[in-house]
Design a protein around this motif. Structure first.
Motif, short mmCIF file in Angstrom:
data_model
loop_
_atom_site.label_atom_id
_atom_site.label_comp_id
_atom_site.label_asym_id
_atom_site.label_seq_id
_atom_site.Cartn_x
_atom_site.Cartn_y
_atom_site.Cartn_z
N ALA A 1 13.19 -36.65 -95.18
CA ALA A 1 12.04 -37.39 -94.65
C ALA A 1 11.10 -36.50 -93.86
O ALA A 1 9.90 -36.80 -93.77
N ASP A 2 11.60 -35.40 -93.32
CA ASP A 2 10.76 -34.54 -92.50
C ASP A 2 9.78 -33.70 -93.30
O ASP A 2 8.80 -33.20 -92.74
N ASN A 3 10.00 -33.55 -94.62
CA ASN A 3 9.03 -32.78 -95.42
C ASN A 3 8.80 -33.34 -96.82
O ASN A 3 8.29 -32.65 -97.68
N MET A 4 9.15 -34.61 -97.06
CA MET A 4 8.89 -35.21 -98.37
C MET A 4 7.38 -35.35 -98.58
O MET A 4 6.60 -35.41 -97.63
N PRO A 5 6.91 -35.40 -99.84
CA PRO A 5 5.47 -35.56 -100.10
C PRO A 5 4.93 -36.88 -99.54
O PRO A 5 5.59 -37.91 -99.62
N LEU A 6 3.73 -36.82 -98.99
CA LEU A 6 3.03 -38.00 -98.52
C LEU A 6 1.69 -38.09 -99.22
O LEU A 6 1.26 -37.16 -99.91
N TYR A 7 0.99 -39.22 -99.02
CA TYR A 7 -0.20 -39.52 -99.82
C TYR A 7 -1.34 -39.97 -98.91
O TYR A 7 -1.13 -40.45 -97.81
N GLY A 8 -2.56 -39.83 -99.39
CA GLY A 8 -3.73 -40.13 -98.60
C GLY A 8 -3.76 -41.56 -98.09
O GLY A 8 -3.41 -42.50 -98.80
N MET A 9 -4.20 -41.72 -96.82
CA MET A 9 -4.34 -43.05 -96.23
C MET A 9 -5.55 -43.04 -95.29
O MET A 9 -5.42 -42.98 -94.08
N PRO A 10 -6.76 -43.06 -95.84
CA PRO A 10 -7.96 -42.91 -95.02
C PRO A 10 -8.21 -44.05 -94.04
O PRO A 10 -8.90 -43.86 -93.03
N LEU A 11 -7.66 -45.25 -94.28
CA LEU A 11 -7.95 -46.38 -93.41
C LEU A 11 -7.45 -46.17 -92.00
O LEU A 11 -8.00 -46.73 -91.05
N ARG A 12 -6.38 -45.40 -91.82
CA ARG A 12 -5.87 -45.17 -90.47
C ARG A 12 -6.60 -44.03 -89.78
O ARG A 12 -6.49 -43.86 -88.58
N GLY A 13 -7.36 -43.22 -90.55
CA GLY A 13 -8.29 -42.28 -89.96
C GLY A 13 -7.81 -40.84 -89.84
O GLY A 13 -6.63 -40.53 -89.94
N ALA A 14 -8.78 -39.94 -89.68
CA ALA A 14 -8.60 -38.54 -89.29
C ALA A 14 -7.61 -37.77 -90.14
O ALA A 14 -6.72 -37.12 -89.62
N GLY A 15 -7.77 -37.82 -91.45
CA GLY A 15 -6.99 -36.97 -92.32
C GLY A 15 -5.52 -37.30 -92.42
O GLY A 15 -4.71 -36.45 -92.82
N GLY A 16 -5.12 -38.51 -92.06
CA GLY A 16 -3.71 -38.88 -92.10
C GLY A 16 -3.21 -39.08 -93.52
O GLY A 16 -3.95 -39.44 -94.43
N ILE A 17 -1.92 -38.79 -93.71
CA ILE A 17 -1.23 -39.06 -94.98
C ILE A 17 0.00 -39.91 -94.68
O ILE A 17 0.48 -39.95 -93.55
N ASN A 18 0.51 -40.60 -95.71
CA ASN A 18 1.47 -41.67 -95.45
C ASN A 18 2.29 -41.96 -96.70
O ASN A 18 1.83 -41.72 -97.82
#
Length: 388
Positions: free
Chosen positions: A207-224
């Motif tokens: 979980a500490d380095n698995m791939p994540l995906y874009g989530m612009p609604l939460r803001g500021a370049g976050g991935i999820n």
């Protein structure tokens, strides 16, 4: 005024708890009776500096020692068990009618899961792994080291289930098999991606380095990534945000346990009152945890350090709806101006950003919020286009 992570905020407690004591009703609380029977510490808090340093007491059925965590809210949607399995130790086999989702804090080991003892599934885990136990399936945990302890945190739905049935013999001895929750060979680490960022798997080794995906609604370049595990109503998500950025403030149901997977100098702000007079600042780094204590608690997360910040949120939800983002009610990623529960950057109090820049000055990191905050004194290098 913000209070430190080591001080319990009385205003926050009053907002989360009934105004009057429950008297004799507390004596008859089946969940609290079970907690007392375990003989381990009960910690009522929502901010933890280091889960690996939490003091534990002997908890023999778990194979070592442990403690139970409750948020300061009598209407508990869940609880958390911090358990350390002794070197070479193992837990007793158990099954129960409440859900359990686990994250490994340190050490290595294995878990066996079964509904038919002749067809056990056994998988190995290490620090950074997360997995879920199917409802009422048998399971047993083993420490894989003879020299070092293994520590994990489990978020469970024990409080509402014990209070619903009021019969622990039923909860721990019902022989029924939930065949739609259990599948052979479902703990090999594989999974399936839905809707661009919903990952369904019973076991995630990293979980500490698995791939994540874009989530612009939460803001500021976050991935999820949203996690759906064992068809549980306890669900999870993993979020990561860049250095020098922070997420938008929002609120949702209580009991989301945010375990910090990476980051060296971050903090969260939590408040209930509209004027933020009860605001509490909780500093965190890898190994810390922040829990949302009430339905109306606004919370906002800031990466003021020099490394990427990632957290795992274990929370009550509903399989397939990934609350608080799904369902019929506008979610925590929808602006309050549109009926949701999120404060947009342009609507936040200026003191929030000023505090963030002051914290960045302590670490020497640069603020990258210029694309979102006009009065930011940093740069505009971060956008909402981050994909990985």
């Amino acid at each position: 005024m913000a209070t430190s992570a080591g001080t319990q905020d009385s205003r926050m407690l009053r907002a989360a708890e009934p105004a009057e004591p429950l008297g004799d009703f507390e004596v008859d609380d089946p969940y609290m009776a079970w907690v007392r029977e375990q003989g381990v510490p009960l910690i009522v808090e929502y901010a933890f500096e280091n889960l690996n340093a939490l003091e534990l007491s002997p908890w023999e059925p778990k194979g070592g020692s442990g403690a139970i965590i409750n948020i300061p809210n009598r209407l508990l949607p869940n609880d958390a068990h911090v358990v350390e399995i002794a070197p070479g130790g193992k837990s007793e086999p158990v099954h129960h009618m409440y859900e359990t989702q686990m994250y490994v804090l340190s050490g290595r080991g294995a878990t066996s899961i079964w509904v038919d003892e002749s067809r056990k599934q056994t998988f190995e885990w290490k620090a950074g792994s997360v997995f879920a136990i199917p409802l009422n399936a048998w399971y047993q945990l083993f420490n894989g080291s003879g020299a070092e302890p293994a520590r994990y945190i489990a978020v469970t739905s024990a409080p509402p289930i014990m209070r619903l049935y009021r019969d622990n013999h039923f909860i721990f001895n019902l022989p029924y098999v939930f065949s739609n929750r259990y599948a052979d060979d479902s703990y090999n680490g594989s999974g399936k991606l839905y809707n661009g960022r919903v990952w369904e798997s019973n076991f995630i080794p990293n979980a500490d380095n698995m791939p994540l995906y874009g989530m612009p609604l939460r803001g500021a370049g976050g991935i999820n990534a949203q996690l759906e595990m064992a068809k549980n109503s306890i669900t999870a998500h993993i979020s990561e945000f860049p250095v020098g950025t922070y997420k938008k403030a929002h609120h949702h149901g209580p009991g989301a346990h945010l375990i910090i997977l990476s980051g060296d100098a971050g903090f969260s702000l939590l408040w209930n009152e509209d004027d933020r007079s009860d605001m509490r600042k909780v500093d965190w780094k890898k190994g810390s945890m922040v829990v949302v204590p009430s339905e109306r608690t606004f919370h906002q997360h800031f990466n003021a350090g020099t490394k990427r910040a990632r957290y795992l949120a274990l929370r009550q939800g509903e399989h397939g709806l990934v609350p608080p983002y799904g369902g019929s009610r506008p979610g925590a990623d929808v602006s309050m101006k549109s009926g949701g529960r999120q404060i947009e950057y342009e609507d936040e109090a200026r003191e929030i950003h000023d505090l963030f820049e002051a914290e960045l000055a302590k670490t020497g990191a640069i603020c990258h919020m210029k694309n979102f905050i006009p009065y930011c004194t940093g740069d505009a290098s971060v956008t909402n286009e981050r994909e990985t």
